[in-house]
Design an enzyme around this catalytic site. Sequence first.
Site, mmCIF file in Angstrom:
data_model
loop_
_atom_site.group_PDB
_atom_site.id
_atom_site.type_symbol
_atom_site.label_atom_id
_atom_site.label_comp_id
_atom_site.label_asym_id
_atom_site.label_seq_id
_atom_site.Cartn_x
_atom_site.Cartn_y
_atom_site.Cartn_z
ATOM 1 N N CYS A 84 37.179 41.981 12.644
ATOM 2 C CA CYS A 84 36.992 43.419 12.857
ATOM 3 C C CYS A 84 36.476 44.087 11.570
ATOM 4 C CB CYS A 84 38.262 44.063 13.395
ATOM 5 S SG CYS A 84 37.963 45.700 14.129
ATOM 6 N N HIS A 193 38.464 40.948 18.187
ATOM 7 C CA HIS A 193 39.797 40.481 17.798
ATOM 8 C C HIS A 193 40.127 39.184 18.534
ATOM 9 C CE1 HIS A 193 41.231 44.003 15.507
ATOM 10 N NE2 HIS A 193 40.446 44.692 16.316
ATOM 11 N N GLU A 195 42.662 37.372 18.124
ATOM 12 C CA GLU A 195 44.107 37.339 18.378
ATOM 13 C C GLU A 195 44.495 38.157 19.605
ATOM 14 O OE1 GLU A 195 43.631 41.065 15.872
ATOM 15 O OE2 GLU A 195 42.601 39.153 16.157
#
EC number: 4.3.2.10
Length: 212
Positions: A84, A193, A195
């Site tokens: 990011c 992202h 994750e």
Amino acid sequence: MATPKKVTVLDYGSGNIRSAVRALEHVGADVTLSRRAEDVLEAEGLLVPGVGAFAAVMKALKDVGALQWIGRRVAGNRPVLGICVGHQVMFEEGVEHGIRTPGLGEWPGSVELLPAPIVPHMGWNTVEPPENTRLFKGIENERFYFVHSYAVQKWQFDVTQPRMQPPAVTWAEHGARFVAGVENGPLSAVQFHPEKSGDAGAQLLKNWLGTL
């Protein structure tokens, strides 16, 4: 059984650190959350997270001494992954509300507001990785989770040394085409992202661990 790769997640005050740690642990990494120079420099891999404003992230990285550490790792061919705003700061500059803030300058390009009817660009989107990708191997057609209003929309990389391999650039689109990922030797970064991107994001992190 293979020894887990040692990865340091840079702890400089970014808001998405814990989820990044958990995601790396989930795919088998031995993770340390730290802002200590030895942890950052000695790990097999360094993950640089980032949320918020470009200028604020650059200041926070500078305040903990991380700008020099990242530079030393890249110069020493030690893998780094930015996520990011941790992706954005690898470029030459960020432009927010007319204010230009220098980035790390590892790649050419300016991080600017997306010309889209709705920002931030929030949600799942497809990406267009190049054929020589390693990060997106096996997940070329998957969707990833984005949350951002700014991005690099123009890419110009002048290879002055004939033997230098140009970076592998992945694109996505929201209002305009923008750089969604770069793979450049030891330095990789993604605008989305991983994750928060489910199985596809987990596989991307596994692919990165496989390069360490």
